[in-house]
Design a protein around this motif. Structure first.
Motif, PDB file in Angstrom:
ATOM      1  N   LEU A 121       0.847  -1.191   0.000  1.00  0.00           N
ATOM      2  CA  LEU A 121       0.000   0.000   0.000  1.00  0.00           C
ATOM      3  C   LEU A 121       0.885   1.244   0.000  1.00  0.00           C
ATOM      4  O   LEU A 121       1.845   1.313   0.775  1.00  0.00           O
ATOM      5  CB  LEU A 121      -0.856   0.027   1.273  1.00  0.00           C
ATOM      6  CG  LEU A 121      -2.312  -0.331   1.157  1.00  0.00           C
ATOM      7  CD1 LEU A 121      -2.921  -0.487   2.544  1.00  0.00           C
ATOM      8  CD2 LEU A 121      -3.083   0.659   0.362  1.00  0.00           C
ATOM      9  N   PRO A 122       0.601   2.221  -0.839  1.00  0.00           N
ATOM     10  CA  PRO A 122       1.432   3.435  -0.862  1.00  0.00           C
ATOM     11  C   PRO A 122       1.391   4.176   0.487  1.00  0.00           C
ATOM     12  O   PRO A 122       0.365   4.723   0.872  1.00  0.00           O
ATOM     13  CB  PRO A 122       0.802   4.282  -1.968  1.00  0.00           C
ATOM     14  CG  PRO A 122      -0.005   3.332  -2.799  1.00  0.00           C
ATOM     15  CD  PRO A 122      -0.430   2.242  -1.871  1.00  0.00           C
ATOM     16  N   ALA A 123       2.496   4.161   1.191  1.00  0.00           N
ATOM     17  CA  ALA A 123       2.567   4.771   2.519  1.00  0.00           C
ATOM     18  C   ALA A 123       2.342   6.274   2.466  1.00  0.00           C
ATOM     19  O   ALA A 123       1.776   6.852   3.404  1.00  0.00           O
ATOM     20  CB  ALA A 123       3.916   4.468   3.166  1.00  0.00           C
ATOM     21  N   GLU A 124       2.748   6.912   1.376  1.00  0.00           N
ATOM     22  CA  GLU A 124       2.576   8.363   1.282  1.00  0.00           C
ATOM     23  C   GLU A 124       1.098   8.758   1.205  1.00  0.00           C
ATOM     24  O   GLU A 124       0.737   9.870   1.552  1.00  0.00           O
ATOM     25  CB  GLU A 124       3.341   8.947   0.081  1.00  0.00           C
ATOM     26  CG  GLU A 124       2.895   8.442  -1.281  1.00  0.00           C
ATOM     27  CD  GLU A 124       3.494   7.088  -1.671  1.00  0.00           C
ATOM     28  OE1 GLU A 124       3.122   6.597  -2.752  1.00  0.00           O
ATOM     29  OE2 GLU A 124       4.301   6.537  -0.918  1.00  0.00           O
ATOM     30  N   ARG A 125       0.244   7.846   0.803  1.00  0.00           N
ATOM     31  CA  ARG A 125      -1.199   8.128   0.714  1.00  0.00           C
ATOM     32  C   ARG A 125      -1.960   7.598   1.925  1.00  0.00           C
ATOM     33  O   ARG A 125      -2.834   8.258   2.450  1.00  0.00           O
ATOM     34  CB  ARG A 125      -1.757   7.499  -0.573  1.00  0.00           C
ATOM     35  CG  ARG A 125      -3.258   7.499  -0.699  1.00  0.00           C
ATOM     36  CD  ARG A 125      -3.791   8.899  -0.997  1.00  0.00           C
ATOM     37  NE  ARG A 125      -5.229   8.866  -1.174  1.00  0.00           N
ATOM     38  CZ  ARG A 125      -6.100   9.343  -0.297  1.00  0.00           C
ATOM     39  NH1 ARG A 125      -5.678   9.898   0.801  1.00  0.00           N
ATOM     40  NH2 ARG A 125      -7.388   9.289  -0.520  1.00  0.00           N
ATOM     41  N   TYR A 126      -1.637   6.361   2.357  1.00  0.00           N
ATOM     42  CA  TYR A 126      -2.439   5.681   3.376  1.00  0.00           C
ATOM     43  C   TYR A 126      -1.757   5.542   4.726  1.00  0.00           C
ATOM     44  O   TYR A 126      -2.385   5.126   5.688  1.00  0.00           O
ATOM     45  CB  TYR A 126      -2.846   4.297   2.874  1.00  0.00           C
ATOM     46  CG  TYR A 126      -3.609   4.359   1.583  1.00  0.00           C
ATOM     47  CD1 TYR A 126      -4.924   4.803   1.552  1.00  0.00           C
ATOM     48  CD2 TYR A 126      -3.017   4.013   0.376  1.00  0.00           C
ATOM     49  CE1 TYR A 126      -5.633   4.880   0.371  1.00  0.00           C
ATOM     50  CE2 TYR A 126      -3.723   4.086  -0.812  1.00  0.00           C
ATOM     51  CZ  TYR A 126      -5.019   4.528  -0.813  1.00  0.00           C
ATOM     52  OH  TYR A 126      -5.717   4.612  -1.983  1.00  0.00           O
ATOM     53  N   GLY A 127      -0.484   5.835   4.806  1.00  0.00           N
ATOM     54  CA  GLY A 127       0.230   5.658   6.065  1.00  0.00           C
ATOM     55  C   GLY A 127       0.579   4.194   6.280  1.00  0.00           C
ATOM     56  O   GLY A 127       0.867   3.463   5.337  1.00  0.00           O
ATOM     57  N   SER A 128       0.507   3.757   7.502  1.00  0.00           N
ATOM     58  CA  SER A 128       0.911   2.398   7.871  1.00  0.00           C
ATOM     59  C   SER A 128      -0.019   1.346   7.265  1.00  0.00           C
ATOM     60  O   SER A 128      -1.222   1.321   7.541  1.00  0.00           O
ATOM     61  CB  SER A 128       0.892   2.265   9.394  1.00  0.00           C
ATOM     62  OG  SER A 128       0.987   0.915   9.773  1.00  0.00           O
ATOM     63  N   ALA A 129       0.551   0.471   6.456  1.00  0.00           N
ATOM     64  CA  ALA A 129      -0.230  -0.606   5.845  1.00  0.00           C
ATOM     65  C   ALA A 129      -0.749  -1.567   6.911  1.00  0.00           C
ATOM     66  O   ALA A 129      -1.866  -2.087   6.792  1.00  0.00           O
ATOM     67  CB  ALA A 129       0.623  -1.361   4.825  1.00  0.00           C
ATOM     68  N   SER A 130       0.042  -1.792   7.956  1.00  0.00           N
ATOM     69  CA  SER A 130      -0.400  -2.715   8.997  1.00  0.00           C
ATOM     70  C   SER A 130      -1.602  -2.157   9.763  1.00  0.00           C
ATOM     71  O   SER A 130      -2.472  -2.907  10.200  1.00  0.00           O
ATOM     72  CB  SER A 130       0.751  -3.061   9.952  1.00  0.00           C
ATOM     73  OG  SER A 130       1.241  -1.907  10.577  1.00  0.00           O
ATOM     74  N   ALA A 131      -1.682  -0.827   9.904  1.00  0.00           N
ATOM     75  CA  ALA A 131      -2.837  -0.209  10.570  1.00  0.00           C
ATOM     76  C   ALA A 131      -4.096  -0.374   9.713  1.00  0.00           C
ATOM     77  O   ALA A 131      -5.178  -0.652  10.234  1.00  0.00           O
ATOM     78  CB  ALA A 131      -2.570   1.259  10.833  1.00  0.00           C
ATOM     79  N   ILE A 132      -3.950  -0.215   8.406  1.00  0.00           N
ATOM     80  CA  ILE A 132      -5.086  -0.402   7.490  1.00  0.00           C
ATOM     81  C   ILE A 132      -5.542  -1.857   7.541  1.00  0.00           C
ATOM     82  O   ILE A 132      -6.736  -2.147   7.629  1.00  0.00           O
ATOM     83  CB  ILE A 132      -4.712  -0.006   6.047  1.00  0.00           C
ATOM     84  CG1 ILE A 132      -4.242   1.443   5.976  1.00  0.00           C
ATOM     85  CG2 ILE A 132      -5.863  -0.283   5.089  1.00  0.00           C
ATOM     86  CD1 ILE A 132      -5.312   2.480   6.127  1.00  0.00           C
ATOM     87  N   HIS A 133      -4.588  -2.782   7.501  1.00  0.00           N
ATOM     88  CA  HIS A 133      -4.925  -4.206   7.532  1.00  0.00           C
ATOM     89  C   HIS A 133      -5.585  -4.582   8.858  1.00  0.00           C
ATOM     90  O   HIS A 133      -6.556  -5.352   8.881  1.00  0.00           O
ATOM     91  CB  HIS A 133      -3.671  -5.052   7.291  1.00  0.00           C
ATOM     92  CG  HIS A 133      -3.958  -6.508   7.237  1.00  0.00           C
ATOM     93  ND1 HIS A 133      -3.501  -7.384   8.186  1.00  0.00           N
ATOM     94  CD2 HIS A 133      -4.686  -7.244   6.358  1.00  0.00           C
ATOM     95  CE1 HIS A 133      -3.926  -8.598   7.890  1.00  0.00           C
ATOM     96  NE2 HIS A 133      -4.650  -8.542   6.788  1.00  0.00           N
TER      97      HIS A 133
END
Length: 106
Positions: free
Chosen positions: A62-74
Motif C-alpha cells: 500500500l502506498p505509505a505516502e497516501r495511506y500511512g501504515s499498511a499494517s494499521a489499514i490491515h
C-alpha cells in the motif's frame, strides 16, 4: 478517476455501515484516554482497503505516502471483517445491483 478511488457518493452509502469506535467506560486500559496515536480516518482506511482489493497488491505494498501504515489499514480491515462490515457491504451491493439489473438467484 482510478478504479480504486472512492467517490463521495460511494462513501455516503458505505459510511453508515462502518462501526464507531468508542471506549468502554468500565474497562481498564493500558493508556489514558487520548494517549497514543489518533485512529485513522475511516474513509482513508476504507480507501486503502478498496485499493488493495482493486489492484490486488499485498497489504505491505500500500502506498505509505497516501495511506500511512499498511499494517494499521490491515488491522482495521480485520476488525471490520470480524464486526460483519465486509459482509454488510457485500449484501448492500448485491441488493443495489439486484434493484438496477436484477440477479438470477437460481
Amino acid at each position: 478517476m482510478q478504479s480504486w478511488e472512492v467517490t463521495d457518493d460511494f462513501w455516503s452509502r458505505v459510511e453508515p455501515l462502518i462501526p464507531v469506535r468508542e471506549r468502554v467506560a468500565d474497562q481498564l486500559y493500558a493508556r489514558k484516554a487520548g494517549g497514543g496515536r489518533k485512529p485513522k480516518d475511516p474513509r482513508l482506511v476504507f480507501e486503502g482497503i478498496v485499493y488493495v482489493l482493486r489492484t490486488g497488491c499485498q497489504w505491505k505494498a500500500l502506498p505509505a505516502e497516501r495511506y500511512g501504515s499498511a499494517s494499521a489499514i490491515h488491522a482495521r480491515f480485520l476488525e471490520w471483517e470480524k464486526a460483519g462490515v465486509i459482509e454488510a457491504l457485500w449484501q448492500s451491493g448485491l441488493a443495489e445491483y439486484d434493484e438496477f439489473e436484477g440477479i438470477a438467484w437460481r
